[in-house]
Design a protein around this motif. Structure first.
Motif, PDB file in Angstrom:
ATOM      1  N   SER A  20      25.461   8.280 -18.963  1.00 31.78           N
ATOM      2  CA  SER A  20      26.183   7.330 -18.099  1.00 31.78           C
ATOM      3  C   SER A  20      26.687   8.021 -16.829  1.00 31.78           C
ATOM      4  O   SER A  20      26.781   7.398 -15.771  1.00 31.78           O
ATOM      5  CB  SER A  20      27.335   6.680 -18.857  1.00 31.78           C
TER       6      SER A  20
ATOM      7  N   TYR B  57      25.058  10.369 -15.312  1.00 30.40           N
ATOM      8  CA  TYR B  57      23.854  10.448 -14.459  1.00 30.40           C
ATOM      9  C   TYR B  57      23.577   9.097 -13.793  1.00 30.40           C
ATOM     10  O   TYR B  57      23.307   9.031 -12.591  1.00 30.40           O
ATOM     11  CB  TYR B  57      22.660  10.896 -15.305  1.00 30.40           C
ATOM     12  N   THR B  58      23.673   8.011 -14.568  1.00 30.10           N
ATOM     13  CA  THR B  58      23.370   6.687 -14.003  1.00 30.10           C
ATOM     14  C   THR B  58      24.411   6.304 -12.940  1.00 30.10           C
ATOM     15  O   THR B  58      24.073   5.686 -11.933  1.00 30.10           O
ATOM     16  CB  THR B  58      23.330   5.600 -15.109  1.00 30.10           C
TER      17      THR B  58
ATOM     18  N   GLN C  88      23.487   8.060  -9.839  1.00 32.02           N
ATOM     19  CA  GLN C  88      22.338   7.402  -9.200  1.00 32.02           C
ATOM     20  C   GLN C  88      22.775   6.154  -8.417  1.00 32.02           C
ATOM     21  O   GLN C  88      22.253   5.868  -7.343  1.00 32.02           O
ATOM     22  CB  GLN C  88      21.287   7.022 -10.251  1.00 32.02           C
TER      23      GLN C  88
ATOM     24  N   TRP D  17      22.310   0.151 -11.497  1.00 31.52           N
ATOM     25  CA  TRP D  17      22.846   1.398 -12.065  1.00 31.52           C
ATOM     26  C   TRP D  17      24.258   1.178 -12.614  1.00 31.52           C
ATOM     27  O   TRP D  17      24.622   1.722 -13.653  1.00 31.52           O
ATOM     28  CB  TRP D  17      22.852   2.512 -11.016  1.00 31.52           C
TER      29      TRP D  17
ATOM     30  N   ILE E 103      23.995  -0.596 -15.961  1.00 30.78           N
ATOM     31  CA  ILE E 103      23.573   0.335 -17.031  1.00 30.78           C
ATOM     32  C   ILE E 103      24.746   1.247 -17.423  1.00 30.78           C
ATOM     33  O   ILE E 103      25.020   1.461 -18.607  1.00 30.78           O
ATOM     34  CB  ILE E 103      22.360   1.182 -16.569  1.00 30.78           C
ATOM     35  N   THR E 104      25.462   1.741 -16.399  1.00 27.10           N
ATOM     36  CA  THR E 104      26.594   2.646 -16.673  1.00 27.10           C
ATOM     37  C   THR E 104      27.672   1.929 -17.485  1.00 27.10           C
ATOM     38  O   THR E 104      28.193   2.485 -18.468  1.00 27.10           O
ATOM     39  CB  THR E 104      27.203   3.157 -15.345  1.00 27.10           C
TER      40      THR E 104
END
Lengths: 197, 74
Positions: A75, A77-78, A81, A97, A100-101
Motif C-alpha cells: 500500500s 508503494y501504491t 505511485q 492508485w 487500491i491503497t
C-alpha cells in the motif's frame, strides 16, 4: 508578495507550510511511539522469558501478520505511485492508485481486527497482565493511526473524484502521502519488536 | 575534511579515555538484573529520539532550501 509590471508575483517558499506542518506532526507522532516502544523495551528486556510465564500458551499470529505487513508495504508503494501520477497531471491514475491503497489499508485493518478477536478468545486481553497491556496499547495505537490515515485517504479520494487536483495543485495528496508512508514505515519496526522478538 | 578528521579523532579519544562504559540510568547501574537492562535500553532509545526527530526535520528544511537555491531563476 512583489509587484512586477502590474502582475502579482507570489514567491513560493522552498518548503510549503503544509509540508512543514506534516513534518512537525510526524515529529510528535514519532515521540508518541518512542514512548510506547520505550515502555515495551522495559518489559521485553526486563523479562528473561517472553511472553511471561503466565502467557506461555498464547502464540501471536506471526505468519498472518507477516502477510499483513507485506500488504501494508504494498500500500505504501501504491500510494507513492498515486503521488507520482498527480505530479504528471494524471488524475485518473491518481484515483485508481488511491482506491487500491485505501482497499489495502482496509484489508490490513480487517485482518488485524480478526487477529485480535482470536487473541481475545485465547485469553489475551488488555487486563491480562503486562504482555496483553503493552501488546494492545502499542499495536492498537498503530491501528488507530492506520484508521485515521484511511479516513484521510478517502477524503483525498473524494477530492480527486471532484477534480480538485492538478500537477500544480496537489497539497492534500502530498500531505496524505507523507502521513501514509510514515504509518507504513512504522509498522515493520513494530512487527519485528512485538511479534518476532 | 580536516574538521571532519579532527572531529572523528576527538570522538575516538573521548571513547578511549572513558574509564567504564556508560549507563543511561545511574540508579540502574548497580543493578545487574534484566529490569535494570530494560530501563537502560529504554532510556537510551528515548533519549536518542528527540535528536533523530530534530535532525530529520531540520535536514528536510535544509535540503528543500538548498535545492531551491540551486534551481535556475525564471
Amino acid at each position: 508578495m512583489e509587484t512586477q509590471n502590474n502582475i502579482d508575483v507570489r514567491e513560493r517558499p522552498p518548503l510549503s507550510n503544509a509540508r512543514l506542518a506534516i513534518l512537525v506532526l510526524l515529529g510528535a507522532e514519532t515521540m508518541l511511539f518512542s514512548g510506547l516502544i520505550g515502555a515495551f523495551l522495559v518489559f521485553r528486556v526486563g523479562n528473561v522469558t517472553w511472553p511471561p510465564p503466565s502467557h506461555i500458551g498464547i502464540e501471536l499470529p506471526r505468519v498472518v501478520t507477516g502477510i499483513n505487513t507485506a500488504l501494508l508495504l504494498i500500500s505504501g508503494y501504491t500510494m507513492f505511485q498515486g503521488w507520482r501520477a498527480i505530479q504528471k497531471d494524471n488524475v485518473q491514475q491518481l484515483r485508481n492508485w488511491l482506491l487500491i491503497t485505501g482497499a489495502l489499508g482496509l484489508l490490513f485493518l480487517g485482518i488485524q481486527g480478526s487477529e485480535w478477536v482470536q487473541l481475545i478468545r485465547n485469553g489475551l486481553t488488555l487486563q491480562s497482565g503486562v504482555y496483553g497491556g503493552i501488546f494492545y496499547v502499542l499495536i492498537g495505537c498503530h491501528a488507530v493511526h492506520v484508521m485515521s490515515a484511511v479516513i484521510w485517504l478517502f477524503i483525498v479520494l473524494g477530492m480527486a473524484m471532484a477534480g480538485r487536483f492538478s500537477a500544480e495543485r496537489y497539497t492534500s495528496v502530498d500531505t496524505c502521502t507523507i502521513y501514509w508512508i510514515f504509518v507504513v514505515a512504522l509498522w515493520p519496526i513494530l512487527y519485528v519488536l512485538v511479534y518476532l522478538s | 575534511m580536516s574538521r571532519l578528521f579532527l572531529g572523528v579523532t576527538l570522538l575516538i579519544v573521548a571513547v578511549l579515555i572513558v574509564p567504564t562504559y556508560l549507563e543511561a540510568c545511574p540508579a540502574c547501574k548497580t543493578l545487574d538484573d534484566p529490569i535494570g537492562k530494560g530501563f537502560n535500553f529504554s532510556i537510551l532509545f528515548m533519549m536518542a529520539m528527540p535528536f533523530v526527530v530534530f535532525t530529520v526535520i531540520s535536514g528536510t528544511v535544509f535540503w528543500h532550501y538548498r535545492r531551491a537555491s540551486k534551481e535556475p531563476m525564471d
